[in-house]
Write a protein that holds these residues in place. Structure first.
Motif, PDB file in Angstrom:
ATOM      1  N   MET A   1       0.849  -1.197   0.000  1.00  0.00           N
ATOM      2  CA  MET A   1       0.000   0.000   0.000  1.00  0.00           C
ATOM      3  C   MET A   1       0.880   1.240   0.000  1.00  0.00           C
ATOM      4  N   SER A   2       0.510   2.236  -0.783  1.00  0.00           N
ATOM      5  CA  SER A   2       1.290   3.456  -0.881  1.00  0.00           C
ATOM      6  C   SER A   2       1.246   4.223   0.429  1.00  0.00           C
ATOM      7  N   PRO A   3       2.357   4.847   0.821  1.00  0.00           N
ATOM      8  CA  PRO A   3       2.356   5.623   2.065  1.00  0.00           C
ATOM      9  C   PRO A   3       1.512   6.874   1.950  1.00  0.00           C
ATOM     10  N   GLN A   4       0.946   7.293   3.072  1.00  0.00           N
ATOM     11  CA  GLN A   4       0.234   8.557   3.148  1.00  0.00           C
ATOM     12  C   GLN A   4       1.263   9.644   3.413  1.00  0.00           C
ATOM     13  N   ARG A   5       1.480  10.511   2.443  1.00  0.00           N
ATOM     14  CA  ARG A   5       2.527  11.528   2.518  1.00  0.00           C
ATOM     15  C   ARG A   5       1.962  12.824   3.087  1.00  0.00           C
ATOM     16  N   GLY A   6       2.522  13.237   4.211  1.00  0.00           N
ATOM     17  CA  GLY A   6       1.986  14.396   4.894  1.00  0.00           C
ATOM     18  C   GLY A   6       2.922  15.579   4.923  1.00  0.00           C
ATOM     19  N   ALA A   7       2.342  16.750   5.186  1.00  0.00           N
ATOM     20  CA  ALA A   7       3.107  17.983   5.411  1.00  0.00           C
ATOM     21  C   ALA A   7       2.952  18.366   6.875  1.00  0.00           C
ATOM     22  N   TRP A   8       4.004  18.959   7.420  1.00  0.00           N
ATOM     23  CA  TRP A   8       4.058  19.287   8.846  1.00  0.00           C
ATOM     24  C   TRP A   8       4.226  20.796   8.973  1.00  0.00           C
ATOM     25  N   ALA A   9       3.216  21.457   9.514  1.00  0.00           N
ATOM     26  CA  ALA A   9       3.238  22.921   9.576  1.00  0.00           C
ATOM     27  C   ALA A   9       3.742  23.394  10.934  1.00  0.00           C
ATOM     28  N   VAL A  10       4.791  24.199  10.921  1.00  0.00           N
ATOM     29  CA  VAL A  10       5.395  24.708  12.155  1.00  0.00           C
ATOM     30  C   VAL A  10       5.400  26.226  12.232  1.00  0.00           C
ATOM     31  N   PHE A  15      -2.684  30.817   6.573  1.00  0.00           N
ATOM     32  CA  PHE A  15      -2.916  30.829   5.128  1.00  0.00           C
ATOM     33  C   PHE A  15      -2.037  29.797   4.445  1.00  0.00           C
ATOM     34  N   ILE A  16      -0.756  29.761   4.806  1.00  0.00           N
ATOM     35  CA  ILE A  16       0.159  28.801   4.191  1.00  0.00           C
ATOM     36  C   ILE A  16      -0.269  27.379   4.533  1.00  0.00           C
ATOM     37  N   ALA A  17      -0.616  27.137   5.796  1.00  0.00           N
ATOM     38  CA  ALA A  17      -1.042  25.799   6.200  1.00  0.00           C
ATOM     39  C   ALA A  17      -2.278  25.361   5.427  1.00  0.00           C
ATOM     40  N   ALA A  18      -3.223  26.263   5.262  1.00  0.00           N
ATOM     41  CA  ALA A  18      -4.442  25.921   4.528  1.00  0.00           C
ATOM     42  C   ALA A  18      -4.129  25.592   3.069  1.00  0.00           C
ATOM     43  N   GLN A  19      -3.177  26.303   2.488  1.00  0.00           N
ATOM     44  CA  GLN A  19      -2.786  26.021   1.101  1.00  0.00           C
ATOM     45  C   GLN A  19      -2.217  24.614   0.967  1.00  0.00           C
ATOM     46  N   LEU A  20      -1.523  24.156   1.997  1.00  0.00           N
ATOM     47  CA  LEU A  20      -0.906  22.833   1.935  1.00  0.00           C
ATOM     48  C   LEU A  20      -1.936  21.717   1.888  1.00  0.00           C
ATOM     49  N   THR A  21      -3.180  22.002   2.274  1.00  0.00           N
ATOM     50  CA  THR A  21      -4.205  20.960   2.241  1.00  0.00           C
ATOM     51  C   THR A  21      -4.708  20.693   0.829  1.00  0.00           C
ATOM     52  N   ASP A  38      -0.904  28.290  18.011  1.00  0.00           N
ATOM     53  CA  ASP A  38      -1.670  28.385  19.249  1.00  0.00           C
ATOM     54  C   ASP A  38      -3.141  28.117  18.909  1.00  0.00           C
ATOM     55  N   ASP A  39      -4.031  28.317  19.874  1.00  0.00           N
ATOM     56  CA  ASP A  39      -5.450  28.049  19.628  1.00  0.00           C
ATOM     57  C   ASP A  39      -6.003  28.855  18.459  1.00  0.00           C
ATOM     58  N   SER A  40      -5.714  30.140  18.424  1.00  0.00           N
ATOM     59  CA  SER A  40      -6.326  30.991  17.401  1.00  0.00           C
ATOM     60  C   SER A  40      -5.828  30.624  16.008  1.00  0.00           C
ATOM     61  N   ARG A  41      -4.550  30.321  15.882  1.00  0.00           N
ATOM     62  CA  ARG A  41      -4.011  29.974  14.565  1.00  0.00           C
ATOM     63  C   ARG A  41      -4.495  28.593  14.128  1.00  0.00           C
ATOM     64  N   THR A  42      -4.614  27.691  15.068  1.00  0.00           N
ATOM     65  CA  THR A  42      -5.168  26.379  14.752  1.00  0.00           C
ATOM     66  C   THR A  42      -6.614  26.516  14.299  1.00  0.00           C
ATOM     67  N   ASP A  43      -7.393  27.311  15.039  1.00  0.00           N
ATOM     68  CA  ASP A  43      -8.788  27.535  14.667  1.00  0.00           C
ATOM     69  C   ASP A  43      -8.906  28.135  13.273  1.00  0.00           C
ATOM     70  N   ALA A  44      -8.000  29.053  12.942  1.00  0.00           N
ATOM     71  CA  ALA A  44      -8.068  29.714  11.639  1.00  0.00           C
ATOM     72  C   ALA A  44      -7.903  28.714  10.497  1.00  0.00           C
ATOM     73  N   VAL A  45      -7.002  27.755  10.673  1.00  0.00           N
ATOM     74  CA  VAL A  45      -6.809  26.745   9.631  1.00  0.00           C
ATOM     75  C   VAL A  45      -8.013  25.818   9.553  1.00  0.00           C
ATOM     76  N   ALA A 221       7.758  16.577   4.662  1.00  0.00           N
ATOM     77  CA  ALA A 221       8.271  17.941   4.545  1.00  0.00           C
ATOM     78  C   ALA A 221       7.583  18.841   5.562  1.00  0.00           C
ATOM     79  N   THR A 222       8.280  19.901   5.944  1.00  0.00           N
ATOM     80  CA  THR A 222       7.675  20.945   6.766  1.00  0.00           C
ATOM     81  C   THR A 222       7.333  22.142   5.880  1.00  0.00           C
ATOM     82  N   ASP A 223       6.489  23.015   6.398  1.00  0.00           N
ATOM     83  CA  ASP A 223       6.151  24.201   5.612  1.00  0.00           C
ATOM     84  C   ASP A 223       7.381  25.077   5.374  1.00  0.00           C
ATOM     85  N   THR A 224       8.226  25.230   6.388  1.00  0.00           N
ATOM     86  CA  THR A 224       9.431  26.035   6.210  1.00  0.00           C
ATOM     87  C   THR A 224      10.429  25.342   5.287  1.00  0.00           C
ATOM     88  N   GLY A 225      10.492  24.022   5.350  1.00  0.00           N
ATOM     89  CA  GLY A 225      11.373  23.286   4.451  1.00  0.00           C
ATOM     90  C   GLY A 225      10.926  23.396   3.011  1.00  0.00           C
TER      91      GLY A 225
END
Length: 241
Positions: A1-10, A15-21, A38-45, A221-225
């Motif tokens: 089975m193919s791996p589930q490839r994820g991005a890690w937002a730090v 806005f950038i995190a939402a684009q990664l979805t 934090d809570d507010s940034r998590t909520d925003a995504v 990958a990370t968002d900064t990477g």
């Protein structure tokens, strides 16, 4: 089975995190432990993500029922819980993530996106994913028992912390293919328990190695990477000379 490839937002940039979805990754994790979410940034995504967005998980800051509940109330598909070292702690992570009678989670409205609230507690219990991180020598010692805890959906390796705890270099640990290799033991424990195994690669090359080993859920990958990789590709495409 193919791996589930994820991005890690730090970076803590919603806005950038939402684009990664929507850029081809299979899942996204918002890092509250070492990242800037934090809570507010998590909520925003989570509130403003599109309906066709891939699953978004949250690595909470600690094994704490309040932190886990807030991440799930915000709409996370699941939680990745750091520094789980025992059966008791794994059970606590599961209990905090699920409603009674199987857990202790408190019902609370998703104020930002009420249309995404599960219809019932039973539905939520069946959909939420609980991943526990194996990243210490003590966790490795008890990994088979941790994997067998009902309600744990996956073991997630934090290779950097695990390598530090074991006194080895991270890439040497990843390359170890001996019968007693730590990562092999974790994969075997997950397989025996019938659950998934995931790992943080942090960069495509390391993620590819982890995926080839059998980890099915890999942060490649990370968002900064990705910003660095994209910049390098753009500069290479237009040479200065």
């Amino acid at each position: 089975m193919s791996p589930q490839r994820g991005a890690w937002a730090v970076a803590g940039e919603p806005f950038i995190a939402a684009q990664l979805t929507r850029l081809g990754f299979d899942w996204l994790c918002l890092d509250q432990q070492h990242g800037r979410f934090d809570d507010s940034r998590t909520d925003a995504v989570l509130t403003h993500r599109r309906d066709d967005a891939v699953p978004v998980y949250v690595r909470v800051r600690a094994l704490d029922a309040g932190l886990i509940g807030r991440a799930l109330d915000a709409g996370a598909a699941g939680v990745i819980v750091p520094l789980v070292e025992s059966v008791e702690q794994a059970r606590a992570a599961v209990a905090a993530s699920r409603y009674p009678p199987v857990g202790t989670r408190s019902w609370g409205p998703n104020l930002g996106a009420p249309d995404r609230m599960p219809a019932t507690a039973t539905t939520a219990n069946s959909e939420i994913q609980v991943w526990v991180m194996i990243e210490t020598a003590t966790a490795l010692e008890h990994v088979e028992a941790i994997a067998a805890v009902p309600g744990v959906d996956g073991l997630f390796v934090g290779p950097f912390d695990l390598a530090i705890a074991l006194g080895v270099q991270v890439d040497a640990m990843i390359a170890d293919d001996s019968l007693t290799a730590p990562l092999r033991r974790i994969l075997a424990a997950a397989s025996e328990a019938g659950i998934s195994a995931g790992a943080f690669g942090g960069a495509p090359a390391r993620g590819a190695v982890l995926a080839s080993m059998g980890f099915a859920f890999v942060a490649i990958a990370t968002d900064t990477g990705l910003l660095e990789l994209g910049s390098s590709a753009a500069l290479a495409a237009v040479p200065a000379d």
